[in-house]
Scaffold this motif. Structure first.
Motif, PDB file in Angstrom:
ATOM      1  N   ILE A   9       0.875  -1.173   0.000  1.00  0.00           N
ATOM      2  CA  ILE A   9       0.000   0.000   0.000  1.00  0.00           C
ATOM      3  C   ILE A   9       0.903   1.211   0.000  1.00  0.00           C
ATOM      4  O   ILE A   9       1.701   1.402   0.906  1.00  0.00           O
ATOM      5  N   ASP A  10       0.795   2.005  -1.068  1.00  0.00           N
ATOM      6  CA  ASP A  10       1.740   3.093  -1.273  1.00  0.00           C
ATOM      7  C   ASP A  10       0.974   4.377  -1.594  1.00  0.00           C
ATOM      8  O   ASP A  10       0.685   4.649  -2.757  1.00  0.00           O
ATOM      9  N   GLY A  11       0.628   5.139  -0.582  1.00  0.00           N
ATOM     10  CA  GLY A  11      -0.053   6.412  -0.803  1.00  0.00           C
ATOM     11  C   GLY A  11      -1.403   6.262  -1.451  1.00  0.00           C
ATOM     12  O   GLY A  11      -2.355   5.832  -0.835  1.00  0.00           O
ATOM     13  N   LYS A  17       2.619  -7.671  -5.851  1.00  0.00           N
ATOM     14  CA  LYS A  17       3.901  -7.937  -6.507  1.00  0.00           C
ATOM     15  C   LYS A  17       4.374  -9.359  -6.224  1.00  0.00           C
ATOM     16  O   LYS A  17       4.142  -9.902  -5.151  1.00  0.00           O
ATOM     17  N   GLN A  18       5.066  -9.924  -7.233  1.00  0.00           N
ATOM     18  CA  GLN A  18       5.776 -11.190  -7.076  1.00  0.00           C
ATOM     19  C   GLN A  18       7.240 -10.961  -7.407  1.00  0.00           C
ATOM     20  O   GLN A  18       7.570 -10.079  -8.196  1.00  0.00           O
ATOM     21  N   PHE A  24       0.794  -5.856 -10.264  1.00  0.00           N
ATOM     22  CA  PHE A  24      -0.504  -5.299 -10.614  1.00  0.00           C
ATOM     23  C   PHE A  24      -0.753  -4.137  -9.666  1.00  0.00           C
ATOM     24  O   PHE A  24      -0.712  -4.301  -8.456  1.00  0.00           O
ATOM     25  N   ARG A  25      -0.969  -2.946 -10.219  1.00  0.00           N
ATOM     26  CA  ARG A  25      -1.166  -1.755  -9.399  1.00  0.00           C
ATOM     27  C   ARG A  25      -2.578  -1.239  -9.627  1.00  0.00           C
ATOM     28  O   ARG A  25      -3.074  -1.193 -10.740  1.00  0.00           O
ATOM     29  N   LEU A  26      -3.207  -0.834  -8.541  1.00  0.00           N
ATOM     30  CA  LEU A  26      -4.566  -0.298  -8.577  1.00  0.00           C
ATOM     31  C   LEU A  26      -4.574   1.031  -7.842  1.00  0.00           C
ATOM     32  O   LEU A  26      -4.186   1.091  -6.670  1.00  0.00           O
ATOM     33  N   ASN A  27      -4.972   2.087  -8.538  1.00  0.00           N
ATOM     34  CA  ASN A  27      -5.128   3.374  -7.873  1.00  0.00           C
ATOM     35  C   ASN A  27      -6.390   3.326  -7.025  1.00  0.00           C
ATOM     36  O   ASN A  27      -7.441   2.879  -7.485  1.00  0.00           O
TER      37      ASN A  27
END
Length: 95
Positions: A9-11, A17-18, A24-27
């Motif tokens: 969880i980044d901001g 991630k593997q 896979f990134r989700l805003n």
């Protein structure tokens, strides 16, 4: 053996991630529309409860501190909801 996935969880986003490089990134701003799309697509049937009904059962399980009496129907309904009604007995036997 399957690779473990890491949740980051980044901001304003969440990433799965593997170590092999898959990400896979989700805003987070996209999340409400994805939930609406999911609810529009996944409809209850004669044998399944709605997503919201399963969530309500989950809240009841939490309130009852995972008592088996409340957990068992929750597991059954979530297995049915997810299209895995036949796995219900195996899940219960594994506890």
């Amino acid at each position: 053996m399957s690779e473990k996935m890491q949740l980051v969880i980044d901001g304003d986003s969440v990433a799965f991630k593997q170590s092999a490089g898959f990400e896979f990134r989700l805003n987070l701003s996209e999340f409400p529309d994805l939930v609406k799309a999911h609810l529009a697509k996944v409809k209850p049937t004669a044998n399944t409860k709605s997503t919201q009904a399963c969530e309500s059962l989950g809240a009841e399980v939490l309130e009852k501190d995972f008592e088996w009496e409340f957990l068992k129907p929750f597991i059954r309904d979530v297995c049915r909801w997810g299209g895995f009604a036949l796995i219900y007995a195996k899940v219960l036997n594994e506890k």
